[in-house]
Every structure is written in structure tokens, then in C-alpha cells.
Design a protein around this motif. Sequence first.
Motif, PDB file in Angstrom:
ATOM      1  N   LYS A 108       0.976  -1.369  -0.038  1.00  0.00           N
ATOM      2  CA  LYS A 108      -0.253   0.151   0.003  1.00  0.00           C
ATOM      3  C   LYS A 108       0.766   0.878   0.218  1.00  0.00           C
ATOM      4  CE  LYS A 108      -3.558   1.518   2.865  1.00  0.00           C
ATOM      5  NZ  LYS A 108      -4.920   1.518   3.888  1.00  0.00           N
ATOM      6  N   GLU A 109       2.190   1.070   0.376  1.00  0.00           N
ATOM      7  CA  GLU A 109       2.899   2.224   1.323  1.00  0.00           C
ATOM      8  C   GLU A 109       3.493   3.177  -0.546  1.00  0.00           C
ATOM      9  OE1 GLU A 109       3.178  -0.236   3.093  1.00  0.00           O
ATOM     10  OE2 GLU A 109       2.277   0.777   4.466  1.00  0.00           O
ATOM     11  N   VAL A 110       4.208   1.454  -0.978  1.00  0.00           N
ATOM     12  CA  VAL A 110       4.311   1.959  -2.719  1.00  0.00           C
ATOM     13  C   VAL A 110       3.222   2.901  -3.228  1.00  0.00           C
ATOM     14  CG1 VAL A 110       5.210   0.719  -4.599  1.00  0.00           C
ATOM     15  CG2 VAL A 110       6.331   0.487  -2.614  1.00  0.00           C
ATOM     16  N   ARG A 111       2.190   2.305  -3.658  1.00  0.00           N
ATOM     17  CA  ARG A 111       0.970   2.322  -4.463  1.00  0.00           C
ATOM     18  C   ARG A 111       0.761   4.094  -4.112  1.00  0.00           C
ATOM     19  NH1 ARG A 111      -1.462  -3.036  -2.335  1.00  0.00           N
ATOM     20  NH2 ARG A 111      -2.664  -1.564  -1.304  1.00  0.00           N
ATOM     21  N   LEU A 112       0.525   4.342  -2.360  1.00  0.00           N
ATOM     22  CA  LEU A 112       0.598   5.611  -2.201  1.00  0.00           C
ATOM     23  C   LEU A 112       1.655   6.474  -2.616  1.00  0.00           C
ATOM     24  CD1 LEU A 112      -1.148   5.532   1.381  1.00  0.00           C
ATOM     25  CD2 LEU A 112      -2.294   6.430  -1.282  1.00  0.00           C
ATOM     26  N   ALA A 113       2.805   6.484  -2.702  1.00  0.00           N
ATOM     27  CA  ALA A 113       3.799   6.617  -3.143  1.00  0.00           C
ATOM     28  C   ALA A 113       3.666   6.884  -4.724  1.00  0.00           C
ATOM     29  CB  ALA A 113       5.239   6.044  -2.973  1.00  0.00           C
ATOM     30  N   SER A 114       3.560   6.118  -5.371  1.00  0.00           N
ATOM     31  CA  SER A 114       3.117   5.775  -6.595  1.00  0.00           C
ATOM     32  C   SER A 114       2.310   7.219  -7.268  1.00  0.00           C
ATOM     33  CB  SER A 114       3.035   5.091  -7.664  1.00  0.00           C
ATOM     34  OG  SER A 114       4.367   4.072  -7.293  1.00  0.00           O
ATOM     35  N   LEU A 115       1.276   7.488  -6.365  1.00  0.00           N
ATOM     36  CA  LEU A 115      -0.155   8.185  -6.286  1.00  0.00           C
ATOM     37  C   LEU A 115       0.345   9.347  -6.591  1.00  0.00           C
ATOM     38  CD1 LEU A 115      -2.562   5.630  -5.032  1.00  0.00           C
ATOM     39  CD2 LEU A 115      -2.839   6.909  -7.655  1.00  0.00           C
ATOM     40  N   GLU A 116       0.682   9.432  -5.207  1.00  0.00           N
ATOM     41  CA  GLU A 116       1.708  11.163  -4.626  1.00  0.00           C
ATOM     42  C   GLU A 116       2.485  12.023  -5.701  1.00  0.00           C
ATOM     43  OE1 GLU A 116       2.391  10.568  -0.228  1.00  0.00           O
ATOM     44  OE2 GLU A 116       0.472  10.445   0.285  1.00  0.00           O
ATOM     45  N   GLN A 117       3.020  10.567  -5.969  1.00  0.00           N
ATOM     46  CA  GLN A 117       4.434  11.332  -7.118  1.00  0.00           C
ATOM     47  C   GLN A 117       3.832  11.556  -8.232  1.00  0.00           C
ATOM     48  OE1 GLN A 117       7.295   8.166  -7.341  1.00  0.00           O
ATOM     49  NE2 GLN A 117       7.533   8.168  -5.548  1.00  0.00           N
ATOM     50  N   TYR A 118       2.460  11.260  -9.030  1.00  0.00           N
ATOM     51  CA  TYR A 118       2.035  11.060  -9.952  1.00  0.00           C
ATOM     52  C   TYR A 118       0.976  12.749 -10.367  1.00  0.00           C
ATOM     53  CZ  TYR A 118      -0.527  11.153 -14.900  1.00  0.00           C
ATOM     54  OH  TYR A 118      -0.967  10.991 -15.582  1.00  0.00           O
ATOM     55  N   LEU A 119       0.676  12.748  -9.149  1.00  0.00           N
ATOM     56  CA  LEU A 119      -0.116  14.126  -8.546  1.00  0.00           C
ATOM     57  C   LEU A 119       0.297  15.206  -8.017  1.00  0.00           C
ATOM     58  CD1 LEU A 119      -3.089  15.009  -7.748  1.00  0.00           C
ATOM     59  CD2 LEU A 119      -2.705  14.390  -5.050  1.00  0.00           C
ATOM     60  N   ASN A 120       1.351  15.166  -7.855  1.00  0.00           N
ATOM     61  CA  ASN A 120       2.848  15.885  -7.728  1.00  0.00           C
ATOM     62  C   ASN A 120       3.106  16.423  -8.997  1.00  0.00           C
ATOM     63  OD1 ASN A 120       2.798  16.206  -5.485  1.00  0.00           O
ATOM     64  ND2 ASN A 120       4.461  15.068  -4.488  1.00  0.00           N
ATOM     65  N   TYR A 121       3.356  15.332  -9.850  1.00  0.00           N
ATOM     66  CA  TYR A 121       3.949  15.609 -11.526  1.00  0.00           C
ATOM     67  C   TYR A 121       2.624  16.416 -12.320  1.00  0.00           C
ATOM     68  CZ  TYR A 121       3.768  14.583 -16.087  1.00  0.00           C
ATOM     69  OH  TYR A 121       4.420  14.584 -17.601  1.00  0.00           O
ATOM     70  N   LEU A 122       1.413  15.902 -11.469  1.00  0.00           N
ATOM     71  CA  LEU A 122       0.043  16.691 -12.819  1.00  0.00           C
ATOM     72  C   LEU A 122      -0.170  18.259 -11.785  1.00  0.00           C
ATOM     73  CD1 LEU A 122      -2.125  14.027 -12.201  1.00  0.00           C
ATOM     74  CD2 LEU A 122      -1.368  14.946 -14.081  1.00  0.00           C
ATOM     75  N   GLN A 123       0.248  18.942 -10.336  1.00  0.00           N
ATOM     76  CA  GLN A 123       0.372  19.834 -10.203  1.00  0.00           C
ATOM     77  C   GLN A 123       1.740  21.115 -10.784  1.00  0.00           C
ATOM     78  OE1 GLN A 123      -0.276  18.761  -6.187  1.00  0.00           O
ATOM     79  NE2 GLN A 123      -1.904  18.873  -6.087  1.00  0.00           N
ATOM     80  N   HIS A 124       2.853  19.845 -10.855  1.00  0.00           N
ATOM     81  CA  HIS A 124       3.519  21.024 -11.423  1.00  0.00           C
ATOM     82  C   HIS A 124       3.689  21.313 -12.926  1.00  0.00           C
ATOM     83  CE1 HIS A 124       7.986  21.631 -12.697  1.00  0.00           C
ATOM     84  NE2 HIS A 124       7.539  21.103 -13.383  1.00  0.00           N
ATOM     85  N   ASN A 125       2.671  20.139 -14.004  1.00  0.00           N
ATOM     86  CA  ASN A 125       2.295  21.103 -15.064  1.00  0.00           C
ATOM     87  C   ASN A 125       1.440  22.136 -14.979  1.00  0.00           C
ATOM     88  OD1 ASN A 125       4.187  19.434 -16.197  1.00  0.00           O
ATOM     89  ND2 ASN A 125       2.811  17.520 -16.208  1.00  0.00           N
ATOM     90  N   LEU A 126       0.488  21.572 -14.151  1.00  0.00           N
ATOM     91  CA  LEU A 126      -1.069  22.569 -13.792  1.00  0.00           C
ATOM     92  C   LEU A 126       0.137  24.539 -13.611  1.00  0.00           C
ATOM     93  CD1 LEU A 126      -3.847  20.800 -12.634  1.00  0.00           C
ATOM     94  CD2 LEU A 126      -3.694  21.931 -14.203  1.00  0.00           C
ATOM     95  N   LYS A 127       0.095  24.213 -12.743  1.00  0.00           N
ATOM     96  CA  LYS A 127       1.455  25.179 -12.350  1.00  0.00           C
ATOM     97  C   LYS A 127       2.272  26.005 -13.286  1.00  0.00           C
ATOM     98  CE  LYS A 127       2.051  24.530  -7.891  1.00  0.00           C
ATOM     99  NZ  LYS A 127       3.066  24.185  -6.241  1.00  0.00           N
TER     100      LYS A 127
END
Length: 179
Positions: A108-127
Motif C-alpha cells: 500500500k505504501e508503494v501504491r500511495l507513493a506512486s499516486l502522490e508522485q504522479y499527483l505532484n507531477y500533474l500539479q507541477h504541469n498545472l503551475k
Amino acid sequence: MYDLFVLGELMIGDTHGYQLQERLKRAVGPVRQISSGTLYPLLSRLVEHGWISLRLEEQEGGRARKIYKLTEAGRERFFELMVSPLDYTAETELMFHFKMSNFPYVTKEVRLASLEQYLNYLQHNLKYVDSIVRMISSKKMDERKRAQVLRMLDHRKHVGLADAEWVAKELERVKAAEE
């Protein structure tokens, strides 16, 4: 990037190269071409590293089929790739999809980390899109061109927002799920 895909597919069980190629074609979609010239050198490299093994299976009336199997070193490499951070490249979305398809094999920790990293990537692109909108709005340029570029950026923003919303909901779903 394709290393993760192949190793993940072999977590399911042994398979032959043609089957891997067909699965990879489906995974990357109709636009990207995955040829034998891409896959088979990759498989050879994975064999050389000891991450997968190769055995020949005789076929009636034809040439032998190459069957690939995940080794213990390959299993370790798979987990290394799954926990490695996402890079911000043109391939980030595809790499995230490869990781996500392999979520059943990680914690679960690995899944959460991957999702959080991708969300950060998306937020970076939105900025980034917002900063380009501000820049274009203040530049002197043909008004028709400006209007169309701003429409294009508006599309990118809407797609990014929808993707970020989905990933945020998936994060909450994974957090709430029982192990």
C-alpha cells in the motif's frame, strides 16, 4: 521504462516474446509503435542482466518458441523500479500507468507513493500552464494567435485538472482500503 512493463508481466508467469509484444502494444495504445526491434533487444538485455531467463520450447513443425521467466534478481529489480520516483519527462504518464498496472504486487505504501508522485507531477504541469498563460497574456502578439494559444492552454489545464482530481480520489480510495 519498458523494463518495468516486461518484469511486471512476468510477475504473472512465464510467457513468450510475441505475447509480451502484444500486451505491450495494448498497454501503450494505438499511436505508439512497438516493434520486434524494440522488444527483443530489451529482452536480450534483461537476460544479460540476469533479470529474466530464456528457455526454448519446441514447436511442432516450426521453430522453437522463446519463453521468458522472471528470476529472483528480476523480482528484486521489479520492486526497485516500482519504488523509484517518477521522473518528470515526456514518458511520465506512461511510466505511471505501467506502475499502476502493477499495484497488485506491491505494498500500500508503494501504491500511495506512486499516486502522490504522479499527483505532484500533474500539479507541477498545472503551475507551468498557469505561468505560460500569464506570460502570453502580457506579451505583444497577434490577437488571433494569442486567443488560440490561450484556448489550447485552457484545454491542457482542463485535462490536467481532471487527471489530478481522479488521482486525488484514487489516493483517498487506496488510503481507505484494507490491506
